[in-house]
Design a protein around this motif. Structure first.
Motif, PDB file in Angstrom:
ATOM      1  N   LEU A  17       0.818  -1.203   0.000  1.00  0.00           N
ATOM      2  CA  LEU A  17       0.000   0.000   0.000  1.00  0.00           C
ATOM      3  C   LEU A  17       0.856   1.258   0.000  1.00  0.00           C
ATOM      4  O   LEU A  17       0.505   2.256  -0.638  1.00  0.00           O
ATOM      5  CB  LEU A  17      -0.965  -0.008   1.182  1.00  0.00           C
ATOM      6  CG  LEU A  17      -2.034  -1.099   1.109  1.00  0.00           C
ATOM      7  CD1 LEU A  17      -2.914  -1.066   2.352  1.00  0.00           C
ATOM      8  CD2 LEU A  17      -2.864  -0.997  -0.145  1.00  0.00           C
ATOM      9  N   TYR A  20       1.748   1.921  -3.576  1.00  0.00           N
ATOM     10  CA  TYR A  20       0.642   2.573  -4.289  1.00  0.00           C
ATOM     11  C   TYR A  20       0.575   4.062  -3.946  1.00  0.00           C
ATOM     12  O   TYR A  20       0.398   4.905  -4.829  1.00  0.00           O
ATOM     13  CB  TYR A  20      -0.697   1.927  -3.931  1.00  0.00           C
ATOM     14  CG  TYR A  20      -1.021   0.685  -4.717  1.00  0.00           C
ATOM     15  CD1 TYR A  20      -1.404   0.760  -6.050  1.00  0.00           C
ATOM     16  CD2 TYR A  20      -0.981  -0.572  -4.124  1.00  0.00           C
ATOM     17  CE1 TYR A  20      -1.726  -0.379  -6.768  1.00  0.00           C
ATOM     18  CE2 TYR A  20      -1.304  -1.719  -4.833  1.00  0.00           C
ATOM     19  CZ  TYR A  20      -1.673  -1.613  -6.148  1.00  0.00           C
ATOM     20  OH  TYR A  20      -1.992  -2.740  -6.863  1.00  0.00           O
ATOM     21  N   ARG A  26      -3.384   5.713  -5.155  1.00  0.00           N
ATOM     22  CA  ARG A  26      -4.291   5.377  -4.059  1.00  0.00           C
ATOM     23  C   ARG A  26      -5.630   4.846  -4.587  1.00  0.00           C
ATOM     24  O   ARG A  26      -6.170   3.865  -4.080  1.00  0.00           O
ATOM     25  CB  ARG A  26      -4.518   6.601  -3.186  1.00  0.00           C
ATOM     26  CG  ARG A  26      -5.514   6.416  -2.073  1.00  0.00           C
ATOM     27  CD  ARG A  26      -5.622   7.707  -1.248  1.00  0.00           C
ATOM     28  NE  ARG A  26      -6.716   7.659  -0.339  1.00  0.00           N
ATOM     29  CZ  ARG A  26      -7.923   8.151  -0.595  1.00  0.00           C
ATOM     30  NH1 ARG A  26      -8.175   8.733  -1.756  1.00  0.00           N
ATOM     31  NH2 ARG A  26      -8.875   8.066   0.303  1.00  0.00           N
ATOM     32  N   ALA A  29      -5.334   1.255  -5.548  1.00  0.00           N
ATOM     33  CA  ALA A  29      -5.243   0.387  -4.368  1.00  0.00           C
ATOM     34  C   ALA A  29      -6.618   0.147  -3.760  1.00  0.00           C
ATOM     35  O   ALA A  29      -6.936  -0.971  -3.349  1.00  0.00           O
ATOM     36  CB  ALA A  29      -4.309   0.995  -3.335  1.00  0.00           C
ATOM     37  N   TYR A  53      -6.651  -1.906   7.136  1.00  0.00           N
ATOM     38  CA  TYR A  53      -5.950  -1.119   6.122  1.00  0.00           C
ATOM     39  C   TYR A  53      -6.929  -0.470   5.149  1.00  0.00           C
ATOM     40  O   TYR A  53      -6.727   0.665   4.732  1.00  0.00           O
ATOM     41  CB  TYR A  53      -4.954  -1.976   5.350  1.00  0.00           C
ATOM     42  CG  TYR A  53      -3.590  -1.996   5.968  1.00  0.00           C
ATOM     43  CD1 TYR A  53      -2.799  -0.859   5.968  1.00  0.00           C
ATOM     44  CD2 TYR A  53      -3.093  -3.139   6.564  1.00  0.00           C
ATOM     45  CE1 TYR A  53      -1.542  -0.869   6.535  1.00  0.00           C
ATOM     46  CE2 TYR A  53      -1.837  -3.151   7.135  1.00  0.00           C
ATOM     47  CZ  TYR A  53      -1.067  -2.018   7.116  1.00  0.00           C
ATOM     48  OH  TYR A  53       0.174  -2.028   7.685  1.00  0.00           O
ATOM     49  N   GLN A  54      -7.982  -1.171   4.785  1.00  0.00           N
ATOM     50  CA  GLN A  54      -8.965  -0.599   3.874  1.00  0.00           C
ATOM     51  C   GLN A  54      -9.615   0.627   4.513  1.00  0.00           C
ATOM     52  O   GLN A  54      -9.758   1.668   3.876  1.00  0.00           O
ATOM     53  CB  GLN A  54     -10.024  -1.631   3.509  1.00  0.00           C
ATOM     54  CG  GLN A  54     -11.001  -1.141   2.459  1.00  0.00           C
ATOM     55  CD  GLN A  54     -11.945  -2.228   2.010  1.00  0.00           C
ATOM     56  OE1 GLN A  54     -12.245  -3.163   2.755  1.00  0.00           O
ATOM     57  NE2 GLN A  54     -12.426  -2.122   0.796  1.00  0.00           N
ATOM     58  N   LEU A  57      -6.964   3.408   4.595  1.00  0.00           N
ATOM     59  CA  LEU A  57      -6.629   3.956   3.282  1.00  0.00           C
ATOM     60  C   LEU A  57      -7.736   4.852   2.732  1.00  0.00           C
ATOM     61  O   LEU A  57      -7.462   5.795   2.007  1.00  0.00           O
ATOM     62  CB  LEU A  57      -6.328   2.823   2.301  1.00  0.00           C
ATOM     63  CG  LEU A  57      -5.647   3.233   0.997  1.00  0.00           C
ATOM     64  CD1 LEU A  57      -4.297   3.885   1.268  1.00  0.00           C
ATOM     65  CD2 LEU A  57      -5.482   2.038   0.081  1.00  0.00           C
TER      66      LEU A  57
END
Length: 80
Positions: A17, A20, A26, A29, A53-54, A57
């Motif tokens: 990530l 990315y 981004r 990703a 993480y999702q 992000l």
């Protein structure tokens, strides 16, 4: 990259990530999380590190914001 796929972890997903974000990709990703869940052997919504993480992000713009974030979290609850 093949080593990361063979040994997925929070650290390898963070590195991916970060790449990315550094490349300004981004948005790409964010479209790959179905694949990231499969890669890590997790399901969307199971509360695993891919979900974390999702979530992160979605509100992150730069690699500096995401780097090392796992070190600041309490351990995830484990089930047996």
């Amino acid at each position: 990259m093949s080593r990361s796929i063979n040994n997925p972890s929070e650290q390898t997903l963070e590195q991916l990530l970060n790449a990315y974000l550094i490349l300004g990709r981004r948005s790409v990703a964010l479209t790959r999380f179905e694949e990231f869940h499969e890669w890590a052997g997790q399901l969307a919504g199971d509360g695993g590190y891919v979900d974390e993480y999702q979530r992160l992000l979605r509100s992150t713009e730069t690699a500096e914001q995401i780097s090392g974030w796992m070190d600041k979290l309490k351990p995830l609850r484990t089930t047996r």
